[in-house]
Design a protein around this motif. Structure first.
Motif, PDB file in Angstrom:
ATOM      1  N   ILE A  96       0.829  -1.165   0.022  1.00 34.49           N
ATOM      2  CA  ILE A  96      -0.059  -0.039   0.031  1.00 34.49           C
ATOM      3  C   ILE A  96       1.037   0.985  -0.003  1.00 34.49           C
ATOM      4  O   ILE A  96       1.790   1.431   0.874  1.00 34.49           O
ATOM      5  N   GLU A  97       0.605   2.120  -0.933  1.00 24.90           N
ATOM      6  CA  GLU A  97       1.305   3.206  -1.093  1.00 24.90           C
ATOM      7  C   GLU A  97       0.649   4.613  -0.639  1.00 24.90           C
ATOM      8  O   GLU A  97      -0.482   4.831  -1.545  1.00 24.90           O
ATOM      9  N   ARG A  98       1.188   5.374   0.073  1.00 29.45           N
ATOM     10  CA  ARG A  98       0.085   6.772   0.595  1.00 29.45           C
ATOM     11  C   ARG A  98       0.787   7.999  -0.385  1.00 29.45           C
ATOM     12  O   ARG A  98       2.091   8.134  -0.487  1.00 29.45           O
ATOM     13  N   PHE A  99      -0.024   8.499  -1.044  1.00 28.65           N
ATOM     14  CA  PHE A  99       0.226   9.644  -1.697  1.00 28.65           C
ATOM     15  C   PHE A  99      -0.536  11.139  -1.071  1.00 28.65           C
ATOM     16  O   PHE A  99      -1.552  10.873  -0.448  1.00 28.65           O
ATOM     17  N   GLU A 100       0.133  12.179  -1.466  1.00 27.64           N
ATOM     18  CA  GLU A 100      -1.081  13.210  -1.096  1.00 27.64           C
ATOM     19  C   GLU A 100      -0.945  14.174  -2.711  1.00 27.64           C
ATOM     20  O   GLU A 100       0.095  14.391  -3.236  1.00 27.64           O
ATOM     21  N   ILE A 101      -2.024  13.937  -3.259  1.00 28.43           N
ATOM     22  CA  ILE A 101      -2.455  14.635  -4.654  1.00 28.43           C
ATOM     23  C   ILE A 101      -3.273  15.854  -4.397  1.00 28.43           C
ATOM     24  O   ILE A 101      -4.235  15.589  -4.300  1.00 28.43           O
ATOM     25  N   ALA A 102      -2.781  16.687  -5.046  1.00 26.84           N
ATOM     26  CA  ALA A 102      -3.310  18.149  -4.882  1.00 26.84           C
ATOM     27  C   ALA A 102      -3.927  18.370  -3.643  1.00 26.84           C
ATOM     28  O   ALA A 102      -4.942  18.948  -3.624  1.00 26.84           O
ATOM     29  N   GLY A 103      -3.001  18.040  -2.521  1.00 26.70           N
ATOM     30  CA  GLY A 103      -3.480  18.340  -1.335  1.00 26.70           C
ATOM     31  C   GLY A 103      -4.635  17.196  -0.326  1.00 26.70           C
ATOM     32  O   GLY A 103      -4.694  17.497   0.626  1.00 26.70           O
ATOM     33  N   ILE A 104      -4.860  16.592  -1.295  1.00 24.58           N
ATOM     34  CA  ILE A 104      -5.844  15.403  -0.871  1.00 24.58           C
ATOM     35  C   ILE A 104      -5.015  14.040  -0.612  1.00 24.58           C
ATOM     36  O   ILE A 104      -4.059  13.328  -1.521  1.00 24.58           O
ATOM     37  N   PRO A 105      -5.199  13.324   0.611  1.00 24.55           N
ATOM     38  CA  PRO A 105      -4.503  12.127   0.649  1.00 24.55           C
ATOM     39  C   PRO A 105      -5.005  11.025  -0.126  1.00 24.55           C
ATOM     40  O   PRO A 105      -6.341  10.924  -0.532  1.00 24.55           O
ATOM     41  N   TYR A 106      -4.290  10.110  -0.778  1.00 23.76           N
ATOM     42  CA  TYR A 106      -4.612   9.105  -1.653  1.00 23.76           C
ATOM     43  C   TYR A 106      -3.657   7.824  -1.530  1.00 23.76           C
ATOM     44  O   TYR A 106      -2.619   8.127  -1.439  1.00 23.76           O
ATOM     45  N   SER A 107      -4.508   6.827  -1.745  1.00 27.28           N
ATOM     46  CA  SER A 107      -3.648   5.493  -1.582  1.00 27.28           C
ATOM     47  C   SER A 107      -3.909   4.606  -2.559  1.00 27.28           C
ATOM     48  O   SER A 107      -4.895   4.356  -2.976  1.00 27.28           O
ATOM     49  N   LEU A 108      -2.735   3.829  -3.143  1.00 25.36           N
ATOM     50  CA  LEU A 108      -2.735   2.837  -4.027  1.00 25.36           C
ATOM     51  C   LEU A 108      -2.644   1.511  -3.396  1.00 25.36           C
ATOM     52  O   LEU A 108      -1.383   1.485  -2.516  1.00 25.36           O
ATOM     53  N   GLN A 109      -3.232   0.460  -3.671  1.00 20.99           N
ATOM     54  CA  GLN A 109      -3.096  -0.766  -3.260  1.00 20.99           C
ATOM     55  C   GLN A 109      -2.454  -1.641  -4.396  1.00 20.99           C
ATOM     56  O   GLN A 109      -3.153  -1.780  -5.442  1.00 20.99           O
TER      57      GLN A 109
END
Ligand SMILES: Nc1nc2c(ncn2[C@@H]2O[C@H](COP(=O)(O)OP(=O)(O)OP(=O)(O)O)[C@@H](O)[C@H]2O)c(=O)[nH]1
Ligand SMILES: [Mg+2]
Length: 282
Positions: A96-109
């Motif tokens: 699981i990788e966590r990102f912050e995209i355009a200020g919003i948290p987002y995660s890819l599994q």
């Protein structure tokens, strides 16, 4: 509706923060040529009106022949490591990788599947609910490129038509150079167009293009998730406006695909998973 849903846990690392829409590898085989996030998505992010997008996991499945470098690609991105020794994946694994995209948290599994034929029936059970399908081949082995069409067909069979972003990825770029690399890439780009896939060449050994590639994957998936969420909420409001309260309630603001289904977790099957960083689910 303003989102009050914020995932708990440590902040994402700096190199997972995406502020500008990442570029394609080649314009000849790319899913979107635009350079900015969709206008509605930018506005929703500024207003932090992205619903439950920050809490959901978007499923990415990585497929392809054995030994093409699927595990190495994922490990280079998630752990910034490379292992020269081959250890075949048995069944499936995920990160699981966590990102912050355009200020919003987002995660890819990110699901890593086994390329060996004997594990195919286990791995294929995890294709369902994919938002992104990555078909990988070894740039130094043309046969593995020919097989990508079959891998993609198998994965698409488990998903709704038109619901997945498809990527074709040539691995081990460090093993080829000059004219030889150009020749294989030209053939791969031709196939990517037929598959309606975006093409990338990467090297897990040197790390070339790995971060750029996954940033592109995350951003395209994020944008689609936000747009779907906005659409779902506006259609739920319309249904309430029409006096169809029960149907809006029944849908509960959900898309046709249940988020649980998107996560694709099927208990009871062979599974070795690692949560790369801590996430808290509702
Ligand atoms: N030179 C080079 N070797 C690589 C690269 N990526 C992977 N390899 C090597 O290729 C071999 C196979 O890599 P894996 O990542 O295990 O392959 P896989 O696709 O996951 O294989 P299965 O799990 O059996 O499906 C290993 O020995 C890796 O070290 C790369 O970018 N460059
Ligand atoms: Mg593997």
């Amino acid at each position: 509706m303003r989102s009050s849903l914020t995932p708990l846990g440590p902040p994402v690392s700096r190199d997972r923060i995406i502020t500008c829409f990442p570029k394609w590898y080649t314009p000849e085989a790319c899913l979107q040529l635009k350079e900015h996030f969709h206008g509605q998505v930018s506005v929703a992010c500024q207003r932090r009106n992205t619903g439950t997008v920050g809490l959901r996991l978007s499923k990415v499945v990585v497929l392809g022949d054995l030994y093409v470098g699927k595990t190495s690609l994922i490990h280079r991105f998630c752990k910034n490591a490379f292992d020269r020794d081959y250890k075949a994946t048995i069944g499936v694994d995920f990160e699981i990788e966590r990102f912050e995209i355009a200020g919003i948290p987002y995660s890819l599994q990110i699901w890593d599947t086994a390329g060996q034929e004997k594990f195919k029936c286990i791995a294929s059970a995890y294709y369902r609910g994919a938002q992104v399908i990555i078909t990988a081949f070894d740039l130094s082995d043309m046969q593995t490129l020919e097989h990508t069409r079959q891998w993609l067909e198998d994965a698409l069979r488990e998903n709704e038509p038109g619901s997945c972003f498809v990527f074709l990825v040539g691995t081990k770029k460090d093993l080829l150079s000059g004219a030889a690399c150009e020749q294989v890439e030209a053939e791969a780009v031709r196939l990517a167009k037929e598959m309606q896939a975006e093409y990338w060449s990467v090297s897990a050994k040197t790390g070339e293009n790995v971060k750029a590639f996954f940033s592109r994957v995350a951003s395209l998936a994020f944008e689609q998730s936000v747009l779907q969420d906005l659409e779902r909420r506006s259609s739920a409001r319309l249904q309430v406006g029409d006096g169809d309260l029960i149907s809006a309630y029944r849908n509960g603001g959900k898309s046709n695909r249940d988020p649980g289904e998107q996560e694709g977790l099927h208990p009871g099957l062979l599974l070795a998973g690692t949560c790369h960083s801590s996430l808290h689910f509702p």
